[in-house]
Design an enzyme around this catalytic site. Structure first.
Site, PDB file in Angstrom:
ATOM      1  N   ASP A   2       0.863  -1.174   0.000  1.00 55.94           N
ATOM      2  CA  ASP A   2       0.000   0.000   0.000  1.00 55.94           C
ATOM      3  C   ASP A   2       0.900   1.224   0.000  1.00 55.94           C
ATOM      4  OD1 ASP A   2      -2.757   0.745  -0.108  1.00 55.94           O
ATOM      5  OD2 ASP A   2      -2.508   1.666   1.842  1.00 55.94           O
ATOM      6  N   ASP A  48       2.795  11.221 -10.287  1.00 52.67           N
ATOM      7  CA  ASP A  48       4.143  11.356 -10.871  1.00 52.67           C
ATOM      8  C   ASP A  48       4.415  12.717 -11.526  1.00 52.67           C
ATOM      9  OD1 ASP A  48       5.091   8.935 -10.024  1.00 52.67           O
ATOM     10  OD2 ASP A  48       4.813   7.895 -11.928  1.00 52.67           O
ATOM     11  N   ARG A 101       8.446   2.142  -3.943  1.00 54.65           N
ATOM     12  CA  ARG A 101       8.063   0.738  -4.103  1.00 54.65           C
ATOM     13  C   ARG A 101       9.316  -0.140  -4.273  1.00 54.65           C
ATOM     14  NH1 ARG A 101       3.646   1.790  -6.073  1.00 54.65           N
ATOM     15  NH2 ARG A 101       4.570   2.563  -7.969  1.00 54.65           N
TER      16      ARG A 101
HETATM   17  P1  IMP Z   1      -1.417   1.927  -4.222  1.00 48.94           P
HETATM   18  O1  IMP Z   1      -1.565   1.628  -2.772  1.00 48.94           O
HETATM   19  O2  IMP Z   1      -0.122   1.436  -4.795  1.00 48.94           O
HETATM   20  O3  IMP Z   1      -2.611   1.511  -5.031  1.00 48.94           O
HETATM   21  O4  IMP Z   1      -1.313   3.508  -4.356  1.00 48.94           O
HETATM   22  C1  IMP Z   1      -2.328   4.376  -3.915  1.00 48.94           C
HETATM   23  C2  IMP Z   1      -2.275   5.659  -4.719  1.00 48.94           C
HETATM   24  O5  IMP Z   1      -1.037   6.332  -4.483  1.00 48.94           O
HETATM   25  C3  IMP Z   1      -2.355   5.470  -6.222  1.00 48.94           C
HETATM   26  O6  IMP Z   1      -3.674   5.439  -6.670  1.00 48.94           O
HETATM   27  C4  IMP Z   1      -1.627   6.684  -6.735  1.00 48.94           C
HETATM   28  O7  IMP Z   1      -2.485   7.786  -6.748  1.00 48.94           O
HETATM   29  C5  IMP Z   1      -0.575   6.921  -5.683  1.00 48.94           C
HETATM   30  N1  IMP Z   1       0.701   6.291  -6.068  1.00 48.94           N
HETATM   31  C6  IMP Z   1       1.189   5.083  -5.651  1.00 48.94           C
HETATM   32  N2  IMP Z   1       2.383   4.851  -6.198  1.00 48.94           N
HETATM   33  C7  IMP Z   1       2.660   5.918  -6.981  1.00 48.94           C
HETATM   34  C8  IMP Z   1       3.768   6.242  -7.822  1.00 48.94           C
HETATM   35  O8  IMP Z   1       4.752   5.504  -7.964  1.00 48.94           O
HETATM   36  N3  IMP Z   1       3.692   7.426  -8.449  1.00 48.94           N
HETATM   37  C9  IMP Z   1       2.643   8.281  -8.315  1.00 48.94           C
HETATM   38  N4  IMP Z   1       1.581   8.019  -7.583  1.00 48.94           N
HETATM   39  C10 IMP Z   1       1.592   6.836  -6.899  1.00 48.94           C
END
Ligand code: IMP
Length: 196
Positions: free
Chosen positions: A72, A156, A182
């Site tokens: 997450d 981004d 990540r």
């Molecule tokens: P998730 O938990 O990976 O689904 O991320 C939740 C939200 O954070 C996503 O819907 C994006 O809006 C934002 N997000 C996560 N990773 C990235 C990234 O590497 N770049 C930009 N936005 C990110």
């Protein structure tokens, strides 16, 4: 997928993330929820990134009883008391797209010179015995005044990592993946798997 490698389930419906994770985690065969024909949505009802990652991993562990990990991510802006944080995906509303989320963030930072922010990813890994382990990764940077670049996803175009000239959306994927939240969380997880 190499069937001679030990199996790990990645508890995500996101095909892009699964691809990114497979490219980095070459010591294991990674099964996605699509491979397992699991199409149900897992409600992210936690109030922290770790809680949400654990909810996703536990849901899938209960169903399949095999080692599983989930992640997450949130974008944290300290001057906005940590917003959008755990609500990053739905900052501008339940069905908000990335554009609407970025616009809301830019509006909330309008006229502010303090624009420090960081992305944080938490991975929850549940091993074959059902024990949960957590790994996190973070990248610090600043929120730009307006969007720059077309690559990547989410926030981004408005995030510029510290010490870099380009926004995440202006960088080629390999460059973002060298420093991203990540990738850092995943490399802590990989070190754990390799230490076994
Ligand atoms: P998730 O938990 O990976 O689904 O991320 C939740 C939200 O954070 C996503 O819907 C994006 O809006 C934002 N997000 C996560 N990773 C990235 C990234 O590497 N770049 C930009 N936005 C990110």
């Amino acid at each position: 997928m190499d069937s001679s490698l030990p199996n790990l389930i990645f508890a995500s419906h996101n095909a892009n993330k699964t691809q990114e994770i497979r490219a980095l985690l070459r010591s294991h065969a990674v099964q996605s929820l699509a491979d397992l024909d699991y199409n149900e949505d897992i409600a992210e009802t936690g109030s922290t990134l770790a809680e949400n990652a654990e909810i996703k991993a536990q849901t899938i562990f209960k169903k399949f009883g095999k080692p599983v990990f989930a992640d997450d991510t949130g974008l944290i802006v300290p001057v906005l008391n940590g917003e959008p944080g755990v609500y990053s995906a739905r900052y501008a509303g339940p069905n908000a797209d990335a554009k609407a989320n970025m616009e809301k963030l830019l509006k909330n930072l309008e006229g502010r010179s303090q624009r420090e922010a960081y992305f944080e990813t938490v991975i929850c890994y549940i091993n074959g015995e059902g024990k949960a382990h957590f790994f996190s990764g973070r990248v610090d940077g600043n929120i730009l005044e307006s969007e720059r670049g077309k690559k990547g996803f989410g926030y981004d175009p408005i995030f510029q990592p510290e010490g870099e000239e380009l926004s995440f959306a202006e960088m080629p994927a390999w460059q973002k993946n060298e420093m991203s939240h990540r990738a850092r969380a995943l490399s802590a997880f990989i070190r754990h798997l390799q230490a076994k």
